[in-house]
Every structure is written in C-alpha cells, then in structure tokens.
Design a protein around this motif. Structure first.
Motif, mmCIF file in Angstrom:
data_model
loop_
_atom_site.group_PDB
_atom_site.id
_atom_site.type_symbol
_atom_site.label_atom_id
_atom_site.label_comp_id
_atom_site.label_asym_id
_atom_site.label_seq_id
_atom_site.Cartn_x
_atom_site.Cartn_y
_atom_site.Cartn_z
ATOM 1 N N ALA A 13 49.560 49.440 57.207
ATOM 2 C CA ALA A 13 50.313 48.728 56.172
ATOM 3 C C ALA A 13 50.552 47.270 56.532
ATOM 4 O O ALA A 13 50.702 46.423 55.644
ATOM 5 C CB ALA A 13 51.640 49.436 55.914
ATOM 6 N N ARG A 14 50.589 46.951 57.824
ATOM 7 C CA ARG A 14 50.839 45.562 58.231
ATOM 8 C C ARG A 14 49.737 44.621 57.737
ATOM 9 O O ARG A 14 49.919 43.399 57.728
ATOM 10 C CB ARG A 14 50.985 45.446 59.742
ATOM 11 C CG ARG A 14 49.743 45.827 60.534
ATOM 12 C CD ARG A 14 49.956 45.640 62.027
ATOM 13 N NE ARG A 14 48.787 46.055 62.798
ATOM 14 C CZ ARG A 14 48.558 47.274 63.226
ATOM 15 N NH1 ARG A 14 49.442 48.244 62.958
ATOM 16 N NH2 ARG A 14 47.474 47.564 63.909
ATOM 17 N N GLN A 15 48.580 45.178 57.329
ATOM 18 C CA GLN A 15 47.517 44.333 56.791
ATOM 19 C C GLN A 15 47.962 43.604 55.523
ATOM 20 O O GLN A 15 47.392 42.572 55.157
ATOM 21 C CB GLN A 15 46.273 45.177 56.506
ATOM 22 C CG GLN A 15 45.538 45.669 57.734
ATOM 23 C CD GLN A 15 44.916 44.526 58.519
ATOM 24 O OE1 GLN A 15 44.210 43.700 57.971
ATOM 25 N NE2 GLN A 15 45.207 44.485 59.815
ATOM 26 N N LEU A 16 48.999 44.147 54.858
ATOM 27 C CA LEU A 16 49.484 43.491 53.648
ATOM 28 C C LEU A 16 50.096 42.126 53.956
ATOM 29 O O LEU A 16 50.275 41.298 53.057
ATOM 30 C CB LEU A 16 50.506 44.380 52.927
ATOM 31 C CG LEU A 16 50.900 43.966 51.505
ATOM 32 C CD1 LEU A 16 49.681 43.889 50.583
ATOM 33 C CD2 LEU A 16 51.939 44.917 50.927
ATOM 34 N N GLU A 17 50.409 41.849 55.201
ATOM 35 C CA GLU A 17 50.907 40.531 55.578
ATOM 36 C C GLU A 17 49.803 39.485 55.572
ATOM 37 O O GLU A 17 50.089 38.275 55.536
ATOM 38 C CB GLU A 17 51.560 40.590 56.960
ATOM 39 C CG GLU A 17 52.787 41.477 57.026
ATOM 40 C CD GLU A 17 53.385 41.524 58.416
ATOM 41 O OE1 GLU A 17 52.905 40.786 59.305
ATOM 42 O OE2 GLU A 17 54.350 42.287 58.619
ATOM 43 N N GLU A 18 48.548 39.920 55.638
ATOM 44 C CA GLU A 18 47.439 38.977 55.609
ATOM 45 C C GLU A 18 47.356 38.341 54.217
ATOM 46 O O GLU A 18 47.424 39.043 53.202
ATOM 47 C CB GLU A 18 46.128 39.681 55.935
ATOM 48 C CG GLU A 18 46.064 40.269 57.333
ATOM 49 C CD GLU A 18 46.079 39.181 58.400
ATOM 50 O OE1 GLU A 18 45.555 38.078 58.131
ATOM 51 O OE2 GLU A 18 46.621 39.435 59.494
ATOM 52 N N PRO A 19 47.213 37.008 54.156
ATOM 53 C CA PRO A 19 47.217 36.334 52.848
ATOM 54 C C PRO A 19 46.209 36.892 51.856
ATOM 55 O O PRO A 19 46.508 36.986 50.659
ATOM 56 C CB PRO A 19 46.901 34.878 53.219
ATOM 57 C CG PRO A 19 47.406 34.720 54.627
ATOM 58 C CD PRO A 19 47.151 36.046 55.282
ATOM 59 N N ALA A 20 45.025 37.270 52.331
ATOM 60 C CA ALA A 20 44.006 37.769 51.395
ATOM 61 C C ALA A 20 44.432 39.078 50.756
ATOM 62 O O ALA A 20 44.284 39.269 49.539
ATOM 63 C CB ALA A 20 42.673 37.930 52.121
ATOM 64 N N TRP A 21 44.976 40.013 51.563
ATOM 65 C CA TRP A 21 45.418 41.288 51.015
ATOM 66 C C TRP A 21 46.653 41.095 50.130
ATOM 67 O O TRP A 21 46.786 41.744 49.076
ATOM 68 C CB TRP A 21 45.722 42.278 52.132
ATOM 69 C CG TRP A 21 44.524 42.800 52.853
ATOM 70 C CD1 TRP A 21 44.261 42.710 54.184
ATOM 71 C CD2 TRP A 21 43.404 43.502 52.295
ATOM 72 N NE1 TRP A 21 43.054 43.307 54.499
ATOM 73 C CE2 TRP A 21 42.517 43.798 53.350
ATOM 74 C CE3 TRP A 21 43.068 43.907 51.007
ATOM 75 C CZ2 TRP A 21 41.314 44.476 53.153
ATOM 76 C CZ3 TRP A 21 41.872 44.587 50.806
ATOM 77 C CH2 TRP A 21 41.010 44.862 51.860
ATOM 78 N N ALA A 22 47.575 40.219 50.558
ATOM 79 C CA ALA A 22 48.763 39.950 49.740
ATOM 80 C C ALA A 22 48.363 39.386 48.377
ATOM 81 O O ALA A 22 48.940 39.752 47.346
ATOM 82 C CB ALA A 22 49.691 38.989 50.469
ATOM 83 N N ALA A 23 47.372 38.504 48.361
ATOM 84 C CA ALA A 23 46.915 37.932 47.097
ATOM 85 C C ALA A 23 46.308 39.004 46.195
ATOM 86 O O ALA A 23 46.522 38.998 44.969
ATOM 87 C CB ALA A 23 45.909 36.820 47.362
ATOM 88 N N GLN A 24 45.547 39.929 46.791
ATOM 89 C CA GLN A 24 44.978 41.027 46.005
ATOM 90 C C GLN A 24 46.075 41.896 45.410
ATOM 91 O O GLN A 24 46.011 42.312 44.243
ATOM 92 C CB GLN A 24 44.055 41.880 46.893
ATOM 93 C CG GLN A 24 42.832 41.167 47.404
ATOM 94 C CD GLN A 24 41.685 41.150 46.414
ATOM 95 O OE1 GLN A 24 41.873 41.370 45.220
ATOM 96 N NE2 GLN A 24 40.496 40.884 46.900
ATOM 97 N N TRP A 25 47.080 42.207 46.220
ATOM 98 C CA TRP A 25 48.209 43.018 45.738
ATOM 99 C C TRP A 25 48.892 42.327 44.558
ATOM 100 O O TRP A 25 49.162 42.952 43.525
ATOM 101 C CB TRP A 25 49.196 43.246 46.887
ATOM 102 C CG TRP A 25 50.371 44.091 46.516
ATOM 103 C CD1 TRP A 25 51.469 43.689 45.804
ATOM 104 C CD2 TRP A 25 50.583 45.481 46.828
ATOM 105 N NE1 TRP A 25 52.356 44.734 45.656
ATOM 106 C CE2 TRP A 25 51.831 45.845 46.269
ATOM 107 C CE3 TRP A 25 49.841 46.425 47.531
ATOM 108 C CZ2 TRP A 25 52.358 47.129 46.406
ATOM 109 C CZ3 TRP A 25 50.366 47.708 47.649
ATOM 110 C CH2 TRP A 25 51.606 48.052 47.095
ATOM 111 N N ASP A 26 49.169 41.037 44.710
ATOM 112 C CA ASP A 26 49.876 40.311 43.655
ATOM 113 C C ASP A 26 49.036 40.192 42.387
ATOM 114 O O ASP A 26 49.567 40.196 41.272
ATOM 115 C CB ASP A 26 50.282 38.925 44.158
ATOM 116 C CG ASP A 26 51.434 38.980 45.140
ATOM 117 O OD1 ASP A 26 52.195 39.968 45.119
ATOM 118 O OD2 ASP A 26 51.587 38.027 45.932
#
Length: 343
Positions: A13-26
């Motif tokens: 789950a800590r991968q969500l801190e990566e900007p690329a994954w966070a951008a995908q989530w958003d």
C-alpha cells in the motif's frame, strides 16, 4: 468495461505515496465521484495513522490504462476487506464508472490475493455504486442510513421548511445571548497555517466531553489527532479544508471539521462545549449560522454528513439513504458458513 479483462498488480500500500500511483488514484476518483476524503493524500494520511503496515494496493489495468485501484487488508486466513478506518466514510477503492465493486471483487478472489475465500467491500455509497441483488456468492448488507442537505434556493426558504420547535428553540437562544450581551461569531478557517490551532481547539472541546471518557477524543499526540492534522493541512493547501467555529465572547464553543470540493461539503466531525448551560445548544447554533453562510455564498450545492443518521439530523434534513457492505465469496456455498460484513 468488463472487469474480467483487467490485469492486476498486487503491491504494498505504501506505493500509493509514489506520485505516479497517487495521480492514477486521483484520476479514477475524479472520474467516478471526486470525493475529497477518497483522494490519494487522504488515503496516505489514513494509512500512516491507522494502517498496520501490511495493507495491499491492488491495481487493475486494461490496455495499459489504469481502470481500478483498491486498498485492501487481511482480516484472517483467506479473508480480505477494503481498508476501512472509521475516520474514512467509505471503503478505500476507486474505479472507472463502468466498473462495479462486486465485479472487481469477484476477479480478485480468483487469483491476485492468493487463496482468498471472502472479500468485503465496505461502506459503499449507492450514489456511486448501485446496490446489487444478492446471489449465492454475493451478499449486500445495510451499514447505516446517512443524510444530506441539498443547498438550493434561499436560506429563508430552507429555514421556513424546518420544524417549528427547531426554529423556535434557535430563535430563543439567539435572543437570550443578545439580551445577555454575549458576542456571537461564526469563524471560517481555510488556510493551512490555521489548521493546527483549529484542531487543538477542537481537541480541547472533545477531550472535555464524553469522547474523552470513552478514549475516542482527538488529541495532538494520538493517531486521530495526527491523521486529522495531516488531512486538513494537505486539504488546505488544495483549497479543500474548511473549519467552522462558533465563538461566544471570543471563546470557541463548537467546531465542525469539513472538506469541500466542486460544490460538495462533507462534514467529517463536530464537537461542542458540553459544560455550557443546557439551555444552549452550541452545535445547533453553529450549524444554523454555518448553513446560513453556505446558502448565502452559493458555492456549495450539497452537504453530506456521511455519519449514522441520528434524531438531530432529522431536524435539519429529510433526505437520507442507506450505505451498504458487499461481501463476495469465492464459492457460493461459503456464504452458509461465514457471516457477511455487518455494521
């Protein structure tokens, strides 16, 4: 889109801190509901404050495009559910509008979680994912009723539609405070550097009341305090945090912590000074003046409570709907052996 066509990755789950994954989530959150409390910054704050460290990020793609993301946690051998701290109103998942959570869960039960038997998607809002019919391998169960206010027309028209007792009670309280010469003020705080002070005052009120006796009050040194401070500061940097305080002679006696985005205001938490004269309702005084301001500004079109619908909610709105849990089973016969997610 057919959920069976998705390719899945199972990541920490800590991968969500990566900007690329966070951008995908958003991007997925924006495509479906654009809820501020389901933003990547809110999810990461919740994981840091309440996560155990073993939560997983499941990412479903199709044709190289990210189509669904879920934060999941194990609840025992073969059992999984969406990451669900009580401070987040809905389950932690986002997906393109054509994908339903039960379809995503069915596929995940077939492989990417290992030998998974049960997957519960918790606290689903029917506004964003319709409640499905039960099947041998799927059960939808009530979680809570929650209420909302549609901000339309004038505040005077809205207020005239409220019950006589509420209107009379608030009028008497305002008149009494005016007669006693008490200065009443509604304060609105939105800046990031205002959030720490606002949360400290909120915590002082909550720590003096029944939540302190139950050990659930916000405090700067506990997980709740750390979560809400990070959440509100991150939201404020994006123009999405708003704290309303009601002050009597300059002293805060009630406070609402809220997030606001695209015409939606979500009231996350409310507290008030329980030591005041019982003839005063500081939380109601706050709510009245806050609503009058919101109606007057015209920026917010809907206010969501996302908490259990209580008797006091019914004084402010007649609107309510049922949030639900989805419990998906790898095989239909398992349903007779296991209880579904419950409220």
């Amino acid at each position: 889109m057919d959920a069976r066509a998705l390719d899945w990755q199972n990541l920490p789950a800590r991968q969500l801190e990566e900007p690329a994954w966070a951008a995908q989530w958003d991007t997925l959150n924006a495509a479906r509901a654009r809820l501020p409390f389901l933003s990547a910054y809110a999810m990461n704050a919740a994981l840091r404050a309440f996560g155990r460290g073993d939560e997983r990020l499941l990412v479903g793609t199709q044709g190289g495009r990210c189509a669904a993301m879920l934060l999941l946690q194990s609840t025992g051998r073969g059992r999984w559910q969406s990451f669900q701290p009580s401070q987040i109103p809905l389950g932690a998942w986002v997906a393109e509008p054509g994908l339903q959570p039960q379809a995503l869960a069915r596929q995940l039960l077939q492989g990417r979680l290992g030998l998974a038997l049960v997957l519960s998607v918790t606290q689903v809002d029917p506004l964003h994912a319709a409640r499905p019919a039960d099947t041998p391998a799927l059960r939808a169960t009530d979680y809570i009723e929650t209420g909302w206010i549609d901000v339309a027309g004038s505040f005077d028209d809205y207020w005239a539609a409220r019950g006589k007792n509420l209107r009379s009670n608030l009028r008497k309280q305002h008149n009494r405070l005016a007669a006693d010469g008490v200065a009443c003020e509604l304060v609105e705080l939105r800046a990031a550097d205002e959030m720490a002070g606002a949360l400290a005052r909120y915590g002082e009120l909550e720590s003096a009341g029944w939540k302190a006796r139950e050990g659930t009050a916000i405090h700067p040194d506990n997980a709740q305090g750390r979560f809400y401070l990070e959440l509100l500061q991150q939201a404020a940097h994006r123009g999405e945090a708003v704290v309303h305080e009601y002050r009597l002679d300059g002293r805060t006696v009630a406070s609402n912590l809220s997030l606001e985005r695209d015409g939606l205001m979500v009231i996350l938490k409310t507290t008030y000074d329980e030591s005041l004269d019982k003839a005063l309702s500081p939380a109601f005084l706050l709510h009245h003046d806050q609503l009058r301001r919101v109606f007057g500004e015209g920026r917010v079109r809907r206010i969501e409570y996302y908490g259990r619908f209580m008797e006091w909610h019914s004084r402010w709105t007649e609107h309510k709907r049922v949030l639900h849990h989805l419990t998906c089973y790898r095989w239909g016969w398992l349903q007779s052996l296991r209880r579904p997610a419950s409220a």
